[in-house]
Enzyme design. Sequence first.
Site, PDB file in Angstrom:
ATOM      1  N   SER A 161       3.793 -10.258  -6.714  1.00 23.01           N
ATOM      2  CA  SER A 161       4.218  -9.464  -5.567  1.00 23.01           C
ATOM      3  C   SER A 161       5.358 -10.112  -4.791  1.00 23.01           C
ATOM      4  CB  SER A 161       3.035  -9.242  -4.612  1.00 23.01           C
ATOM      5  OG  SER A 161       2.537 -10.485  -4.144  1.00 23.01           O
ATOM      6  N   GLU A 193       6.985  -1.172  -8.766  1.00 21.36           N
ATOM      7  CA  GLU A 193       8.308  -1.781  -8.704  1.00 21.36           C
ATOM      8  C   GLU A 193       8.592  -2.431 -10.059  1.00 21.36           C
ATOM      9  OE1 GLU A 193       9.073  -3.051  -4.078  1.00 21.36           O
ATOM     10  OE2 GLU A 193       7.809  -4.374  -5.275  1.00 21.36           O
ATOM     11  N   ASN A 205       7.305  -5.162  -0.036  1.00 20.63           N
ATOM     12  CA  ASN A 205       6.710  -6.266   0.726  1.00 20.63           C
ATOM     13  C   ASN A 205       7.722  -6.919   1.660  1.00 20.63           C
ATOM     14  OD1 ASN A 205       4.238  -5.833  -0.391  1.00 20.63           O
ATOM     15  ND2 ASN A 205       4.329  -7.521  -1.835  1.00 20.63           N
TER      16      ASN A 205
END
Length: 736
Positions: A440, A473, A511
């Site tokens: 992430s 993503e 994020n």
Amino acid sequence: MDQDSSSAVEGLTLEVDRDHVGWLTLDQPESSVNILSASLMRRLDGLLSQLESRIANGQLVALVIRSGKKGTFIAGADVREIASLPSAAAATAASAEGQRVFRRLERLGVPTIAVVDGICLGGGTELILHCAYRIASDRDSSRIGLPEVRLGIIPGFGGSVRLPRLCGIQNALGMILTGRPASPRRARLIGLVDRVVGHQRLGAEVQGFAADVIAGNVPPGGARRSLTQKLLEGTALGRRILFGMARRRTAAETKGFYPAPLRALEVIQKSWGLAPDEAYAAEARVLGELALTEVSRNLVRVFLLTQDAKRALPPETLDGRRRVGRAAVLGAGVMGGAIAELIAANDTRVLLKDIDQGALDAGLRHANSLLQKAARARVFTNEQASLKFALITGTLAYDGFEEVDLTIEAVVERMPVKQQVLREVEAKVDDTAVLATNTSSLSVGEMAAAVDRPERVVGLHFFNPVHRMPLVEVVRTDGASPEAMATAFGFALDMGKTPVIVADRPGFLVNRLLGPYLNEAAHLLEEGATIRQIDAALTDFGMPMGPCRLLDEIGLDIAGHASRELAVAFGGRMEPSGLLDRMIDDGRLGRKNGRGFYLYDRGKSKEPDPSLASLLAAPEPGTRPAGAAAGAAADAAGGPETGEMVRRCLYLMVNEAAYALAEQVVDGADQVDLAMIMGTGFPPFRGGLLRWADSEGTAAVHQGLLAFQEALGERFSPAPLLAGMAERDQTFTHSP
């Protein structure tokens, strides 16, 4: 089929067999699906003239309407045409014209039979509603629905009028107000289709059904209604109760943000019992009023962005991808188990590997629980859930990895561990297999540098919960091969996800933009705002949950780690407030251990935790306003007003998006908006983060940031790109 005569116009072919049954096939050239465009409707209207002539001459005794596209009947109306409507009057006229054509079909004077084998949505469903009979195949992908409210409009080619009369008010409300489609089994239960048949023998079944219809052996269709339904729908008092309950429920669910469901309810209620001409006119009028609203324009834009995202790679690049017949997931934690379940749910074999038997067992249990939950929700049957779970093979070794086309690493977020896992798996798979990481925040390029074939390494960042969040993503590195990117991108599409290609920058896109948003919530708490105030301010704006609740869902340890990584990458504007670290030191991890901003009992949320106030003591006296500790209590007053809280949190996201655009993390503002909607639940009715910023005005956002910078510090310093746009009065996005 013995053919007597045939004729064709573009996208429509009519064949008449020796029994004088017409077979009308919809098959638009150079398109993978049939779309009800204005031009196709004109051609259908012209063909109806030919049909009327043949019927008048006794040359046609029945008409069967089917699709030449495998897995699709009609996918709906042309949404780009909806986006281009210039006025409410034009929208009303377009609706009335569609109604006229379909009512002409309804009045042909011979039995009409629609054959649905696959997806049938929007205008496609309205077409079959104007046929006398409907057959659906049992294909897993077959769905029939009216999703127009998801575009901010209502069914406008007669669906709002015809569906309640065919299936009953309650059944129609359940489909129209939610936009959720029905499976063939459900459609048969409510009377939307007359028969469900096996897709492998569809042709013979349709011919037999047509013969029965001509012979008069098929009774009229429609819903079988219970006594309760008859009492509610068959009396004026019952209908008032029914519509009142539906109105209250719909208002609670839409929270005033989405007008279309309530307007659809209004049309259904007012048109019930009206003559058809009046009922259809009411439907067209309301569609016209809705189609030009800002909400509808924004929802249409989001839909088009979703469709465009599937074409982000050139066809020639996507054609070079490796088809994933077998995948592997490395790491059987919550994410690993969920990713394995997603793959199996889409009928692909998957290996789930871990180094610990207990962790592996837990990952398999988690995957199975998700499949069973989907079965309870009737996504598929219990038998199908068991068959899909059988596609997951748990393993502690690398046996079978030589057959894997794609691996997805989902181990702990530590660079040395991820590099080691990638090196190990590279030695076990075929040289052409793609190695993906679900990181992430860590650098995919740095991971790739640790293997012998770095060009095979890409990022596939899924969002939690994996089975619900539509975004993936797809992280590109400078060295990733086109085939590896195409394989990862195509795999995301095969899993039913919306892929957005992002550059290999810290936090990628979602994020990175969430970081300052969540951090600002912590600053607001330290200034005296309450948990309830902050979360209510953002949910009242339209976010699915407030930032404090979201931090609990993410996990404070994970959020804290990400915030520190972002601060290292981007400096002062991402400097954490310090609150999360104090909460983690106090043993608070969020929902997963029952204590965060809120308290949880066996996973279920309770009240905000009043004891959190003690953690808001500043490290040094005078660094925040007095009384802020008391402000953390659930009902204490204090802190900035609601509008300021919203602007502070969201302006920082907009500002970081401007930095990301300048760094070409994504290709443009459209990708930012799509990713934030699909990855965070940013309210679709606002069109996305940057579409909302445009509605505020880039100059207003810039001025707001400058004011906050002066009062609160350099984290609000405007991005150069945003400053330039404000000076030139530019916008991020363009109208659809």
